[in-house]
Design an enzyme around this catalytic site. Structure first.
Site, short mmCIF file in Angstrom:
data_model
loop_
_atom_site.label_atom_id
_atom_site.label_comp_id
_atom_site.label_asym_id
_atom_site.label_seq_id
_atom_site.Cartn_x
_atom_site.Cartn_y
_atom_site.Cartn_z
N HIS A 416 0.81 -1.22 0.00
CA HIS A 416 0.00 0.00 0.00
C HIS A 416 0.85 1.28 0.00
CE1 HIS A 416 -3.79 1.84 -0.06
NE2 HIS A 416 -4.43 1.06 0.78
N ASP A 420 -2.06 1.95 -4.91
CA ASP A 420 -3.35 2.34 -4.32
C ASP A 420 -4.40 1.27 -4.60
OD1 ASP A 420 -2.27 4.75 -3.43
OD2 ASP A 420 -2.78 5.79 -5.29
#
Length: 444
Positions: A416, A420
């Site tokens: 992450h 995204d």
């Protein structure tokens, strides 16, 4: 008499230490020149150490699982002659180069055919029905009345094959089980037998196994360290999407029917082709993140890691430039690398440098998986097993009808810090479109 100290040589560029994974000598053993001393594992390979002299082993560095620094004494050998000899220091090492047998990094196996799923499911015994509540005991009946009646030999007892198999697995003699009706032992009767004997000392065959303590060394330790580092450093998130692979399976069967001397196509080459066609639109997926330097490198070529199960643990052979290979070339390379990993003959360069990894448990893949990223990559893709289910499909006239379809979930785990959630979902959706319209995989 003299002594010779064999020091651990520099067995790989940038390697500061190595783990002892096997000793081939013990204190007091005689060793010949070029005889095997020990197997040492680095981050890149398992290397066999050989003795440059003949003599008697008088000391060794440690036990299996210990880590030895480069240049430290590994083995001291008593030799003929005077004085003490030393192995050359690592910086000026002139000892013969050790023979390397690559047994490398981490992770798992090629997706098998959908037909394997049916075989796995067919082999599983049917689940037993829930047990009925135990009948209330009569107050007037003596305690001995509840004892099961012995019926002679197990072979004479009436029971279905599934009940017999369950009884064998539990270590139960069917002749000791009282049937509830028609003289036939059913699953409910086994449940009642187990409930009644739970306080009477009954133990199934599986309860006899004792505890086992296993030292975590070698490849298993390397896998443990890599997985722990990945989960510790990378904030994972996972996304799962369901894909209809009915048309893809039809195309695969047609291609295999006319393949001639080409290798058999499984689902994996088709999925890899879809991945490679999609990645140019999502360069953040085909990347590696150096978190110490704070640099993300996005790769143009797709060096695809293929997780494979081997006798020594999970490994990841790499398909170089997968984007330039057709279906048949991918199938051939998948087979070659999987065999090399299983046999331990894979080269170091075939087990490193991946930019993205695919991992699968095949017919055991379940509904969804949350695979662990192969650090320093930023994503890992996990196809799950193919199942058949009824679905609503368009009938071409504005309506819908119900059809039996083949469905497969695709899971992806991402870093992450780099990827995204919207990008990961869009990437998987683009793959879904290709495999649900498989003619696009073969279009230029």
């Amino acid at each position: 008499m003299g002594t010779y100290t064999f020091r651990l040589p520099d067995i790989g560029e940038g390697i500061a230490e190595a783990e002892i994974v096997a000793w081939h000598v013990a204190v007091g053993d005689m060793v010949e020149e070029d005889g095997r001393l020990a197997d040492m594992m680095t981050d890149k390979a398992t290397v066999e150490m050989e003795s440059p002299v003949a003599g008697k082993v008088v000391s060794i560095a440690g036990e299996v699982g210990d880590v030895v620094a480069i240049g430290s004494a590994l083995v001291v050998i008593e030799t003929e002659g005077e004085g003490e000899a030393q192995a050359p220091a690592p910086a000026t090492a002139s000892a013969p180069a050790p023979k390397a047998e690559v047994v490398e990094e981490r992770i798992e196996a090629e997706t098998p055919d959908a037909a394997d799923v049916a075989r796995v499911e067919a082999a599983a015994p049917p689940p037993p029905p829930p047990p009925p509540p135990p009948p209330a005991a009569s107050k007037a009946a003596p305690a001995q009345a509840a004892e099961p009646v012995r019926r002679g030999y197990d072979a004479k007892v009436l029971a279905s094959p599934a009940v017999r198999q369950r009884a064998r697995d539990l270590g139960i003699d069917l002749s000791e089980v009282r049937p509830s009706e028609e003289g036939r032992v059913r699953h409910a009767d086994l449940d009642q037998f187990l409930a009644y004997n739970a306080t009477g000392g009954y133990r199934s065959a599986g309860a006899e196994r004792g505890d086992e303590v296993i030292k975590v060394i070698g490849m298993r330790r390397r896998i443990a360290e890599n997985m722990a580092a990945s989960k510790r450093h990378i904030p994972h998130f996972s996304y799962v999407e369901e894909c209809d692979v009915t048309a893809l399976e039809v195309m695969r069967e047609q291609l295999n029917a006319s393949r001639g001397d080409k290798p058999k196509l499984t689902m994996l080459p088709l999925l890899i082709t879809a991945i490679c066609r999609t990645l140019p639109r999502f360069p953040m997926i085909n990347a590696r993140y150096d978190d110490e330097a704070g640099v993300v490198t996005r790769y143009g070529a797709v060096h695809l890691g293929m997780a494979a199960q081997t006798p020594v643990g999970l490994m990841v052979p790499v398909i170089r430039n997968a984007q330039g290979l057709n279906l048949w070339q991918l199938a051939r390379e998948i087979g070659r690398l999987a065999e090399a990993a299983r046999s331990g003959s894979a080269k170091s360069e075939e087990l490193s440098g991946s930019t993205l990894t695919v991992t699968s448990l095949g017919p055991l893949g379940g509904v969804a998986t949350t695979p662990v990223i192969n650090r320093p990559e930023v994503a890992i893709i996990g196809p799950n097993r193919i199942i058949e289910r009824p679905m609503f499909v368009q009938d071409g006239m504005g309506g819908e009808r119900i059809e039996k379809r083949k469905l497969m979930n695709i899971s992806i785990s991402c870093d992450h810090r780099v990827v995204d959630g919207h990008d990961a979902a869009s990437f998987v959706q683009a793959i879904k479109k290709l495999i649900e319209t498989p003619v696009l995989l073969l279009a230029d």
